[in-house]
Design a protein around this motif. Sequence first.
Motif, PDB file in Angstrom:
ATOM      1  N   TRP A  37       0.819  -1.207   0.000  1.00  0.00           N
ATOM      2  CA  TRP A  37       0.000   0.000   0.000  1.00  0.00           C
ATOM      3  C   TRP A  37       0.856   1.261   0.000  1.00  0.00           C
ATOM      4  N   PHE A  38       1.905   1.255   0.815  1.00  0.00           N
ATOM      5  CA  PHE A  38       2.725   2.450   1.036  1.00  0.00           C
ATOM      6  C   PHE A  38       4.206   2.099   0.928  1.00  0.00           C
ATOM      7  N   ALA A  47      -2.554  13.054   1.024  1.00  0.00           N
ATOM      8  CA  ALA A  47      -2.475  11.973   0.034  1.00  0.00           C
ATOM      9  C   ALA A  47      -2.434  10.612   0.723  1.00  0.00           C
ATOM     10  N   TYR A  48      -1.703  10.516   1.826  1.00  0.00           N
ATOM     11  CA  TYR A  48      -1.680   9.251   2.571  1.00  0.00           C
ATOM     12  C   TYR A  48      -3.063   8.941   3.154  1.00  0.00           C
ATOM     13  N   SER A  50      -5.258   7.688   0.324  1.00  0.00           N
ATOM     14  CA  SER A  50      -4.806   6.362  -0.085  1.00  0.00           C
ATOM     15  C   SER A  50      -5.215   5.303   0.936  1.00  0.00           C
ATOM     16  N   HIS A  54      -7.509   2.012   0.165  1.00  0.00           N
ATOM     17  CA  HIS A  54      -7.062   0.644   0.429  1.00  0.00           C
ATOM     18  C   HIS A  54      -8.031  -0.082   1.366  1.00  0.00           C
TER      19      HIS A  54
END
Length: 130
Positions: free
Chosen positions: A32-33, A97-98, A101, A105
């Motif tokens: 994911w990251f 943005a995180y 995201s 997810h």
Amino acid sequence: MSLPQIADETFVSAPLVAVRRAVCDERTWARWFPRLRLRCVRDRGREGKRWELGGELAGTAEIWLELFGDGVIVHAYLRPESTVERGRRAQLRLVGAYGLSLKAHLREVKDELELGRRPGEPSLGSGGGE
């Protein structure tokens, strides 16, 4: 000035063990990251995990799993203390943005684990329990 914290709650109508497997695995978070590094600082078993973050964001992340009805509420938190970005606007964009995201997810996990379940019907698994 401190950075904003990200908090999300997503209900997943699936067994706790399946939800935990999907959201508390460091390999999943690495996909994911990819620009974050996680170090588990507390594994709370069926209730989730807490990590220390490094990489683009430094701080902590946490997943808390709460049984509810025929599923699980996934409480997800990102608590950044610093970023690789300099300048307030760039930092806020990166943290935002995180957050977006993370929500995307978690929505993918929900869609995958609830695949085949019609709205309003009970979980396809064994309920919210293990």
